[in-house]
Design an enzyme around this catalytic site. Structure first.
Site, PDB file in Angstrom:
ATOM      1  N   TYR A 147      80.728  20.118  17.782  1.00  0.00           N
ATOM      2  CA  TYR A 147      81.976  20.516  17.117  1.00  0.00           C
ATOM      3  C   TYR A 147      83.175  20.246  18.039  1.00  0.00           C
ATOM      4  CZ  TYR A 147      85.186  23.351  14.285  1.00  0.00           C
ATOM      5  OH  TYR A 147      86.236  23.772  13.499  1.00  0.00           O
ATOM      6  N   SER A 162      91.405  21.714  15.381  1.00  0.00           N
ATOM      7  CA  SER A 162      90.854  23.035  15.727  1.00  0.00           C
ATOM      8  C   SER A 162      91.440  23.453  17.071  1.00  0.00           C
ATOM      9  CB  SER A 162      89.333  22.902  15.838  1.00  0.00           C
ATOM     10  OG  SER A 162      88.762  23.985  16.540  1.00  0.00           O
TER      11      SER A 162
END
Ligand code: NAP
Length: 252
Positions: A157, A144
């Site tokens: 996350y 990410s």
């Protein structure tokens, strides 16, 4: 000359392939010639139809990847149905948003278990499988922008995606000599369920678009080329890389 991006005869195990990026990755790998073992909670009917339409085999393995103890059964089911697995795509992922001051243990564990813990133990099961079969293989982790940046209100996350980038490098160091390529793709901002809330927020949507040099959200199919490259002979000497596919986001 043989096409260096050809995946004919290979089997790819893709987690979270029923929707979003995982679906596009499965279809992209199938278009390059691979058969697909899809792993997840939801039945991937649409992905199955697209893979079959490309003339490739498809097998669904139902599993909740919030529990890492499923990995042995998942690998066994893939091998029983499609034969030796050559490519693992750790795509399944989840996100919880909350202020760090209020973040709960459940919000931490839910995300870390799927995004990092199961990704590691599935990679371990895959590596044991290919080395046991005296073969090499490719692992592609889905990282990410938050493998590089901090983000906000997404503590678990960010920890999981920074962790997956580190793990990609560690596993490459340990397994490159075993003919296993371990790399990651770091998607920028893509239009999927994962980003519905961001795209629905007019202010955040405009801020994000204003920073993407390409001037648009990524479409899931924008990721496929990088995955085919990393899984194929063309990427044979690529180890431990975290490749951004982000419309230029990190260049700003
Ligand atoms: P998505 O549309 O929400 O899809 C997530 C996938 O993960 C779904 O298939 C989901 O299955 C599966 N999953 C989640 N928890 C699971 C569990 N406990 N067990 C089994 N499967 C589970 O999101 P996406 O955008 O395609 O995300 C795919 C990956 O890309 C994730 O790792 C995400 O972090 C990463 N990513 C996305 C973006 C983006 O902009 N979209 C950017 C960077 C990275 P269900 O449908 O059954 O829930």
């Amino acid at each position: 000359m043989q096409n260096p991006f050809d995946l004919s005869g290979k089997v790819a195990l893709v987690t979270g392939a029923n929707t979003g990026l995982g679906q596009a990755l499965a279809v992209g790998l199938a278009a390059a010639g691979a058969d697909i073992a899809a792993v997840g909670r939801s039945t991937p009917d649409e992905t199955k139809a697209e893979v079959k339409a490309l003339g490739r085999k498809f097998h669904f393995i139902k599993a909740d990847l919030g529990d890492a103890s499923v990995v042995g059964d998942v690998m066994d089911a893939a091998v029983q149905n499609l034969g030796t697995v050559d490519i693992l795509v750790n795509n399944a992922g989840t996100i919880k948003r909350n202020d760090a001051l209020d973040f709960t243990e459940d919000e931490w564990d839910t995300v870390m278990n799927v995004n990092l813990k199961t990704a590691f133990f599935l990679s371990q099961a895959f590596a044991r499988h290919v080395t046991g079969a005296d073969k090499g293989g490719s692992i592609i982790n889905i990282a990410s922008m938050l493998s590089f940046q901090g983000g906000i209100r997404v503590a678990s996350y960010t920890a999981s995606k920074s962790g997956i980038a580190g793990l990609t490098k560690l596993l490459a160091n340990e397994w490159a000599s075993k003919r296993i390529n371990v790399n990651a793709i770091a998607p920028g901002y893509f239009a999927t369920n994962n980003t519905t809330a961001l795209r629905a927020d007019e202010k955040r949507n405009a801020e994000i678009l204003g920073r993407i040099p390409a001037g648009r959200w990524g479409q899931p199919s924008d990721l496929s080329g990088a995955a085919v490259f990393l899984a194929s002979e063309a990427g044979a000497y690529v180890h431990g890389a975290v490749i951004p596919v982000d419309g230029g986001w990190l260049a700003r």
